[in-house]
Design a protein around this motif. Structure first.
Motif, PDB file in Angstrom:
ATOM      1  N   GLY A 251      47.280  42.529  48.229  1.00  0.00           N
ATOM      2  CA  GLY A 251      46.416  41.525  47.618  1.00  0.00           C
ATOM      3  C   GLY A 251      46.148  41.849  46.166  1.00  0.00           C
ATOM      4  N   GLY A 252      45.466  40.940  45.489  1.00  0.00           N
ATOM      5  CA  GLY A 252      45.198  41.122  44.068  1.00  0.00           C
ATOM      6  C   GLY A 252      44.422  42.395  43.786  1.00  0.00           C
ATOM      7  N   THR A 253      43.431  42.670  44.625  1.00  0.00           N
ATOM      8  CA  THR A 253      42.633  43.883  44.416  1.00  0.00           C
ATOM      9  C   THR A 253      43.525  45.119  44.448  1.00  0.00           C
ATOM     10  OG1 THR A 253      40.682  42.848  45.381  1.00  0.00           O
ATOM     11  CG2 THR A 253      40.729  45.251  45.344  1.00  0.00           C
ATOM     12  N   GLU A 254      44.414  45.177  45.418  1.00  0.00           N
ATOM     13  CA  GLU A 254      45.285  46.355  45.503  1.00  0.00           C
ATOM     14  C   GLU A 254      46.242  46.420  44.313  1.00  0.00           C
ATOM     15  OE1 GLU A 254      48.165  46.886  48.713  1.00  0.00           O
ATOM     16  OE2 GLU A 254      47.569  48.991  48.848  1.00  0.00           O
TER      17      GLU A 254
ATOM     18  N   VAL B  72      47.997  42.668  32.355  1.00  0.00           N
ATOM     19  CA  VAL B  72      47.637  41.249  32.423  1.00  0.00           C
ATOM     20  C   VAL B  72      47.357  40.900  33.882  1.00  0.00           C
ATOM     21  CG1 VAL B  72      48.457  38.891  32.097  1.00  0.00           C
ATOM     22  CG2 VAL B  72      48.993  40.650  30.400  1.00  0.00           C
ATOM     23  N   ASP B  73      46.127  40.477  34.145  1.00  0.00           N
ATOM     24  CA  ASP B  73      45.773  40.048  35.489  1.00  0.00           C
ATOM     25  C   ASP B  73      46.109  38.563  35.630  1.00  0.00           C
ATOM     26  OD1 ASP B  73      44.799  39.449  37.930  1.00  0.00           O
ATOM     27  OD2 ASP B  73      42.691  39.867  37.480  1.00  0.00           O
ATOM     28  N   ALA B  74      47.315  38.307  36.130  1.00  0.00           N
ATOM     29  CA  ALA B  74      47.737  36.924  36.395  1.00  0.00           C
ATOM     30  C   ALA B  74      47.718  36.682  37.900  1.00  0.00           C
ATOM     31  CB  ALA B  74      49.125  36.675  35.811  1.00  0.00           C
TER      32      ALA B  74
ATOM     33  N   LEU C 247      50.773  36.366  45.609  1.00  0.00           N
ATOM     34  CA  LEU C 247      51.516  35.398  46.425  1.00  0.00           C
ATOM     35  C   LEU C 247      50.564  34.644  47.349  1.00  0.00           C
ATOM     36  CD1 LEU C 247      54.620  35.382  46.062  1.00  0.00           C
ATOM     37  CD2 LEU C 247      53.772  37.683  45.700  1.00  0.00           C
ATOM     38  N   HIS C 248      49.471  35.288  47.742  1.00  0.00           N
ATOM     39  CA  HIS C 248      48.585  34.632  48.715  1.00  0.00           C
ATOM     40  C   HIS C 248      47.578  33.686  48.073  1.00  0.00           C
ATOM     41  CE1 HIS C 248      45.615  38.348  48.923  1.00  0.00           C
ATOM     42  NE2 HIS C 248      45.440  37.647  47.832  1.00  0.00           N
ATOM     43  N   LYS C 249      47.737  33.423  46.790  1.00  0.00           N
ATOM     44  CA  LYS C 249      46.991  32.303  46.197  1.00  0.00           C
ATOM     45  C   LYS C 249      48.007  31.182  45.960  1.00  0.00           C
ATOM     46  CE  LYS C 249      43.140  34.980  44.495  1.00  0.00           C
ATOM     47  NZ  LYS C 249      42.798  35.947  43.442  1.00  0.00           N
ATOM     48  N   TYR C 250      48.489  31.044  44.705  1.00  0.00           N
ATOM     49  CA  TYR C 250      49.360  29.890  44.440  1.00  0.00           C
ATOM     50  C   TYR C 250      50.838  30.117  44.766  1.00  0.00           C
ATOM     51  CZ  TYR C 250      45.300  27.607  42.522  1.00  0.00           C
ATOM     52  OH  TYR C 250      44.070  27.031  42.385  1.00  0.00           O
TER      53      TYR C 250
HETATM   54  C1  PLP Z   1      41.708  36.670  43.324  1.00  0.00           C
HETATM   55  C2  PLP Z   1      41.773  37.435  42.071  1.00  0.00           C
HETATM   56  C3  PLP Z   1      41.851  38.840  42.074  1.00  0.00           C
HETATM   57  C4  PLP Z   1      41.683  39.678  43.334  1.00  0.00           C
HETATM   58  O1  PLP Z   1      42.503  39.293  44.324  1.00  0.00           O
HETATM   59  P1  PLP Z   1      42.259  39.479  45.881  1.00  0.00           P
HETATM   60  O2  PLP Z   1      43.544  38.957  46.388  1.00  0.00           O
HETATM   61  O3  PLP Z   1      41.075  38.669  46.296  1.00  0.00           O
HETATM   62  O4  PLP Z   1      42.094  40.920  46.168  1.00  0.00           O
HETATM   63  C5  PLP Z   1      42.001  39.463  40.864  1.00  0.00           C
HETATM   64  N1  PLP Z   1      42.035  38.772  39.719  1.00  0.00           N
HETATM   65  C6  PLP Z   1      41.937  37.430  39.670  1.00  0.00           C
HETATM   66  C7  PLP Z   1      41.981  36.730  38.342  1.00  0.00           C
HETATM   67  C8  PLP Z   1      41.801  36.720  40.841  1.00  0.00           C
HETATM   68  O5  PLP Z   1      41.678  35.385  40.811  1.00  0.00           O
END
Ligand code: PLP
Length: 493
Positions: free
Chosen positions: A97-100, A204-206, A240-243
């Motif tokens: 996930g994004g956090t990881e 870059v947090d995309a 991947l688990h968002k868009y």
């Molecule tokens: C959702 C999100 C994260 C964290 O992602 P998780 O999948 O919830 O762990 C980090 N940065 C941005 C900009 C996000 O939208």
């Protein structure tokens, strides 16, 4: 005696009925939620389900025993590298996930800097106040000090402030593409240049934007520079688990150069069991979500992602216009992508209306929005994330929003004694405050872990509380949710 593990096995029908029953109160995926849900439609969902089930037994712990794990992950990472224009020699890792992804990016920066800049004893990272909370989590877990960077009045990171706070022990600079709350892209080229000038890495947090911005750009929407085309960007995360429209449990972390990536791997050959090398924080891990991500990617194709991106963008423009044209509402910023924030504002002689009352009214009309508290430069606001599901209902939502925003009561602060009681509750010791929190939840109408239909009072209180209080309350609240009933059947006949 009733036990959780049935004495004799249940039938398939009874088991699935029990699960359906458990899910009764979950957020529905019917286009009425403006957060949490990323729904590409029933056909894509059903393909994802089948792929998920097909990959359920693959253990990503050892890709030599399960070559499919390697094949699936390499395909996902390759797709991500292509999307964000990574150069030859770039590499990546699929994460949970994004956090990881973010935590491993921070770990890689920390451990690479340990080698290349050993004189740094207390590593720091520059993080805009609009960056996702997971950077704070990374700071807390990894011992990298987070230095908060201000944002300008469009909620984009202030490059001047970052420059002011740049010191010799900064190992990492962070920018969002876009930020979750406001949907705006930070000035990535300027931040990356600053990082490069000072020998720091640039992440870059995309996470939320990586699977949309490239398709918007191809459709002719102006998209600020954010990817590996920008010199100085060393790593990038995208979910991947968002868009990507995969089920929860899959994201990717990409590195400009493969040599940077080893620093987030972990190997251990000093115990009496099998030697390990883990690319992520988990050991044994399911590849099911990765397999589903690959399946959805193949089903939608570039054409499908482009179509969804365009629809979501059109709905976003429609809703931003609706907010701007509604007296008493204002956008916090015009977004660069299909997520944004708005709040209430004074209109004529009218004081600003109660934002949280507005979110209650929207809920009463069947819409789930995300009320968000004030922090730093950002006032309390309602956040909307558009997905293909709710984009189809944008016009109906806009109409309800206009009606709900009419005749809002003025914003009032919560009762001062209540706020004071809250602050003292939290500063008390943990055991003493446990029962009080339980009582407080009851008094606020939170029953069985469910927010009451009218939550404005709770939101007003939390919005006025300090971050310390909010955090402490959240911890004890969630602790309550996961507390077992007093009478456990252990050992009783
Ligand atoms: C959702 C999100 C994260 C964290 O992602 P998780 O999948 O919830 O762990 C980090 N940065 C941005 C900009 C996000 O939208």
């Amino acid at each position: 005696m009733k036990t959780t593990i049935p004495e004799r096995g249940m039938t398939r029908g009874a088991i699935l009925a029990a699960l359906t029953d458990l899910r009764r109160q979950d957020l529905p995926s019917d286009g009425h939620a403006f957060a949490f849900v990323y729904d590409p439609g029933e056909e894509a969902q059903s393909i994802a389900r089948e792929a998920f089930a097909a990959c359920m037994g693959i253990n990503g712990l050892d890709p030599t025993v399960y070559p499919s794990a390697r094949g699936i992950e390499n395909a996902i990472v390759q797709a991500c590298l292509e999307l964000v224009r990574a150069p030859a020699g770039a590499a990546g890792t699929a994460t949970a996930g994004g956090t990881e992804s973010v935590m491993l990016a921070v770990k890689a920066a920390r451990d690479n800097a340990r080698r290349s800049r050993p004189e740094i004893k207390h590593p720091r990272m520059l993080v805009p106040e609009t960056a996702h909370a997971c950077f704070h989590k990374a700071a807390a877990y990894l011992g990298v000090e987070l230095v908060r960077v201000d944002v300008d009045d469009t909620f984009r990171a202030s490059v001047e402030d970052a420059r002011r706070k740049m010191t010799r022990d900064v190992i990492l600079v962070v920018g969002s593409a876009p930020s979750y709350a406001h949907g705006v892209v930070d000035p990535i080229p300027e931040l990356a240049a600053l990082a490069r000038e000072h020998g720091a890495f640039m992440h870059v947090d995309a996470c939320v934007g990586g699977w949309v911005l490239p398709f918007l750009r191809e459709s002719g929407v102006p998209v600020p520079a954010f990817d590996f085309d920008v010199p100085g960007v060393t790593s990038l995360s995208l979910d991947l688990h968002k868009y990507g429209f995969a089920p929860k449990g899959v994201s990717a972390l990409l590195m400009r150069d493969r040599s940077l990536r080893d620093a987030h791997y972990f190997a251990c050959a000093r115990w009496s069991g099998y030697s390990i090398v883990n690319s992520t924080t988990l050991g044994s891990k399911s590849v099911a979500a990765m397999g589903a991500a690959l399946a959805v990617m193949q089903h939608l194709g570039r054409e499908g992602y482009t179509r969804h991106a365009q629809q979501m963008w059109e709905a976003t423009l429609l809703l931003c216009d609706a907010v701007e044209q509604t007296p008493g509402l204002r956008l916090l910023a015009r977004p660069d992508m299909n997520l944004f924030a708005f709040t209430t504002s004074a209109a004529g002689k009218q004081r600003a209306g109660d934002l949280f009352e507005l979110s209650d009214r929207l809920l009463a009309r069947g819409w789930h929005v995300q009320p968000t508290y004030s922090f730093g430069r950002s006032p309390a606001h309602i956040h909307l994330t558009l997905d293909p599901g709710n984009a189809a209902h944008a016009a109906a939502f806009a109409a309800d929003l206009r009606n709900a925003a009419r005749d809002l009561p003025p914003q009032t602060p919560p009762p001062a004694p209540l706020l004071a009681a809250l602050e003292s509750l939290v500063s008390g010791n943990a055991t003493g405050s446990k029962m009080n929190t339980h009582m407080l939840m009851g008094a606020l109408g939170i029953k069985d872990g469910q927010m009451p239909a009218r939550a404005a009072g709770i939101h007003r209180l939390l919005d006025a509380a300090s971050p310390d209080v909010r955090e402490a309350l959240l911890v004890s609240f969630v602790g309550e949710l996961f507390t077992q009933p007093e009478e456990t059947p252990h050992g009783s006949p």
